[in-house]
Write a protein that holds these residues in place. Structure first.
Motif, PDB file in Angstrom:
ATOM      1  N   PRO A 167      -0.213   3.238  -4.468  1.00 43.81           N
ATOM      2  CA  PRO A 167       0.170   1.979  -4.060  1.00 43.81           C
ATOM      3  C   PRO A 167       0.997   1.631  -5.318  1.00 43.81           C
ATOM      4  CG  PRO A 167      -2.824   2.595  -4.442  1.00 43.81           C
ATOM      5  CD  PRO A 167      -1.951   4.025  -4.647  1.00 43.81           C
ATOM      6  N   ALA A 168       1.858   1.155  -4.653  1.00 44.58           N
ATOM      7  CA  ALA A 168       2.905   0.682  -5.655  1.00 44.58           C
ATOM      8  C   ALA A 168       2.442  -0.552  -6.580  1.00 44.58           C
ATOM      9  CB  ALA A 168       3.876   0.046  -4.468  1.00 44.58           C
ATOM     10  N   PRO A 216       4.242  -0.099   4.355  1.00 42.58           N
ATOM     11  CA  PRO A 216       3.588  -0.753   3.860  1.00 42.58           C
ATOM     12  C   PRO A 216       2.024  -0.163   3.447  1.00 42.58           C
ATOM     13  CG  PRO A 216       4.988  -1.279   6.596  1.00 42.58           C
ATOM     14  CD  PRO A 216       5.250   0.195   5.959  1.00 42.58           C
ATOM     15  N   ASP A 217       1.509  -1.036   3.430  1.00 44.14           N
ATOM     16  CA  ASP A 217      -0.221   0.188   2.485  1.00 44.14           C
ATOM     17  C   ASP A 217      -1.014  -0.519   3.250  1.00 44.14           C
ATOM     18  OD1 ASP A 217      -2.885   0.170   1.167  1.00 44.14           O
ATOM     19  OD2 ASP A 217      -1.111   0.011  -0.798  1.00 44.14           O
ATOM     20  N   PRO A 218      -1.534   0.214   3.618  1.00 40.49           N
ATOM     21  CA  PRO A 218      -2.549  -0.440   5.645  1.00 40.49           C
ATOM     22  C   PRO A 218      -3.782  -1.213   4.522  1.00 40.49           C
ATOM     23  CG  PRO A 218      -2.586   1.718   5.620  1.00 40.49           C
ATOM     24  CD  PRO A 218      -1.619   1.194   4.640  1.00 40.49           C
ATOM     25  N   GLU A 219      -4.318  -0.633   3.326  1.00 44.65           N
ATOM     26  CA  GLU A 219      -4.704  -1.679   2.665  1.00 44.65           C
ATOM     27  C   GLU A 219      -4.902  -2.857   2.641  1.00 44.65           C
ATOM     28  OE1 GLU A 219      -8.472   0.396   2.485  1.00 44.65           O
ATOM     29  OE2 GLU A 219      -6.848   1.688   4.378  1.00 44.65           O
ATOM     30  N   ARG A 220      -3.725  -2.952   1.590  1.00 45.88           N
ATOM     31  CA  ARG A 220      -3.464  -4.377   1.268  1.00 45.88           C
ATOM     32  C   ARG A 220      -1.696  -4.963   1.796  1.00 45.88           C
ATOM     33  NH1 ARG A 220      -2.217  -3.021  -4.561  1.00 45.88           N
ATOM     34  NH2 ARG A 220       0.066  -2.148  -4.302  1.00 45.88           N
ATOM     35  N   PRO A 221      -2.546  -5.593   3.027  1.00 52.04           N
ATOM     36  CA  PRO A 221      -1.594  -6.281   3.811  1.00 52.04           C
ATOM     37  C   PRO A 221      -0.268  -7.165   3.131  1.00 52.04           C
ATOM     38  CG  PRO A 221      -3.403  -6.420   4.879  1.00 52.04           C
ATOM     39  CD  PRO A 221      -3.897  -6.064   2.875  1.00 52.04           C
ATOM     40  N   GLY A 222       1.136  -7.068   3.074  1.00 48.86           N
ATOM     41  CA  GLY A 222       1.387  -7.573   2.399  1.00 48.86           C
ATOM     42  C   GLY A 222       2.610  -6.597   1.275  1.00 48.86           C
TER      43      GLY A 222
END
Length: 113
Positions: free
Chosen positions: A97-98, A77-83
């Motif tokens: 980032p994906a 999970p990316d903590p900067e971009r929830p979801g």
């Protein structure tokens, strides 16, 4: 009315889940990959107890799917971009980032649901 969180009831993504993954991911989520021939991938692998939930799945092309299984890369999970997700390299570099649908179409107002 179609369930998108199936837990351990089934391993393969349903048609409704695949549709939702296409809306969220827009193709393979590897950075710079534009491949639209993709398959659903469990972030926490099914064999390790991972559920068949949208939050635990993403779309990957076969090349990047192999990179995860054989190349030592991880998705998290990316903590900067929830979801959304990010890629963790096997050599300890910073996560990347994906690329999800909103990254491909900045400013899009299309909601997920």
């Amino acid at each position: 009315g179609v369930p998108l969180a199936l837990g351990r009831e089934t391993r393969l993504a349903t048609r409704a889940q695949l549709k939702a993954l296409w809306v969220r991911d827009g193709g393979c989520i590897a950075p710079s990959c534009r491949n639209r021939r993709v398959q659903a991938h469990h972030v926490i692998h099914w064999s390790d107890g991972g559920p068949t939930h949208l939050s635990n799945m993403c779309l990957l092309c076969s090349r990047h799917h192999h990179l995860l299984h054989q190349g030592g890369w991880q998705l998290e999970p990316d903590p900067e971009r929830p979801g959304l997700l990010r890629w963790r390299p096997p050599d300890g570099r910073e996560p990347v980032p994906a690329t999800h649908a909103t990254d491909r179409n900045p400013g899009t107002t299309t909601g997920l649901w």
